[in-house]
Design an enzyme around this catalytic site. Structure first.
Site, short mmCIF file in Angstrom:
data_model
loop_
_atom_site.label_atom_id
_atom_site.label_comp_id
_atom_site.label_asym_id
_atom_site.label_seq_id
_atom_site.Cartn_x
_atom_site.Cartn_y
_atom_site.Cartn_z
N SER A 195 0.72 -1.19 -0.33
CA SER A 195 -0.27 0.08 -0.50
C SER A 195 0.51 1.06 -0.11
O SER A 195 0.30 2.19 -0.51
CB SER A 195 -0.97 -0.40 0.87
N LYS A 209 0.90 4.72 7.05
CA LYS A 209 0.33 5.64 5.94
C LYS A 209 0.67 6.90 5.78
O LYS A 209 1.44 7.27 6.38
CB LYS A 209 -0.77 5.94 6.19
#
Length: 227
Positions: A38, A92
């Site tokens: 991701s 993230k």
């Protein structure tokens, strides 16, 4: 019971060391394995990242209770946090801070009415693209630039994804997170905004990296590298 007490007595030095390590990892610094793609092309599967747990807040060990604010999270920081959805530890990029108005229109990011610029990145090793076992379609790499944001992202035109949202105003004490692998990330578009107390640290460097698709061969060039 006597044997257990004797075991503790005979190993109290080791027990104290392990407790100390747990306290250090909970309160000051920790390390995590990057489990997914991701955050490609910035972080790769098999990277072991070092997390600075006191980059922003001093917390009571083993809790989310903040004792003292040390610094404010900034746009562009790579952070670890507990998912507001299920508590899973995620990594993230922090995209928007409290007070920001954020919008995405067909992959293009807007913050406070200002559009990000995107420049095509052509010189990128195939090892930094999403593995073929996950996605065999076209991958496009861009340098996303908007104020303090300046990092590469991957988009996958053939993959279903949430490419538009908002505008959303980020409330006080919350942050919006996105993955650099923009169409392959379960981030704030799906799990919601992240409260400050759920942020567990900032990623600045890698510890080491192993390539699981190549029999866990070391990626020596990534050892100790900054992100």
């Amino acid at each position: 019971m006597l044997n257990f007490k004797k075991l503790i007595a005979d190993n109290k030095g080791f027990a104290a060391f392990m407790l100390g390590m747990l306290l250090v990892r909970s309160a000051f610094a920790d390390y995590y394995l990057v489990p997914s793609s991701s955050m490609y092309p910035t972080l790769l599967e098999g990277d072991r990242v070092i997390c600075d747990r006191i980059a922003y807040d001093l917390k009571i060990p083993f809790t989310d209770l903040i004792v003292k604010h040390l610094a404010d999270p900034q746009r562009g920081d790579i952070v670890t946090f507990s998912s507001p959805e299920d508590g899973t530890r995620l990594v993230k990029r922090l995209i928007a801070v409290p007070g920001d108005v954020v919008e995405m229109r067909e992959e293009r990011l807007f913050i406070n009415g200002q559009a990000a610029n995107y420049e095509t990145v052509s010189q990128l090793s195939g090892s930094h693209l999403t593995p073929q076992r996950e996605y065999a379609g076209e991958q496009q790499v861009y340098q996303e630039k908007l104020g303090s944001l300046n990092h590469p992202i991957i988009v996958m035109p053939e993959r279903p994804a949430m490419r538009s949202f908002g505008p959303v105003t980020v409330p006080e004490g919350q942050f919006l997170m996105l993955g650099d692998n923009r169409d392959n990330s379960k981030d704030s578009r799906y799990i919601g905004l992240v409260k400050r107390e759920l942020i567990t640290g900032k990623i600045k460097h890698l510890m080491f990296s192993l390539d699981g698709d190549r029999y866990y061969m070391p990626r020596f060039e990534r050892f100790g590298s900054a992100v």
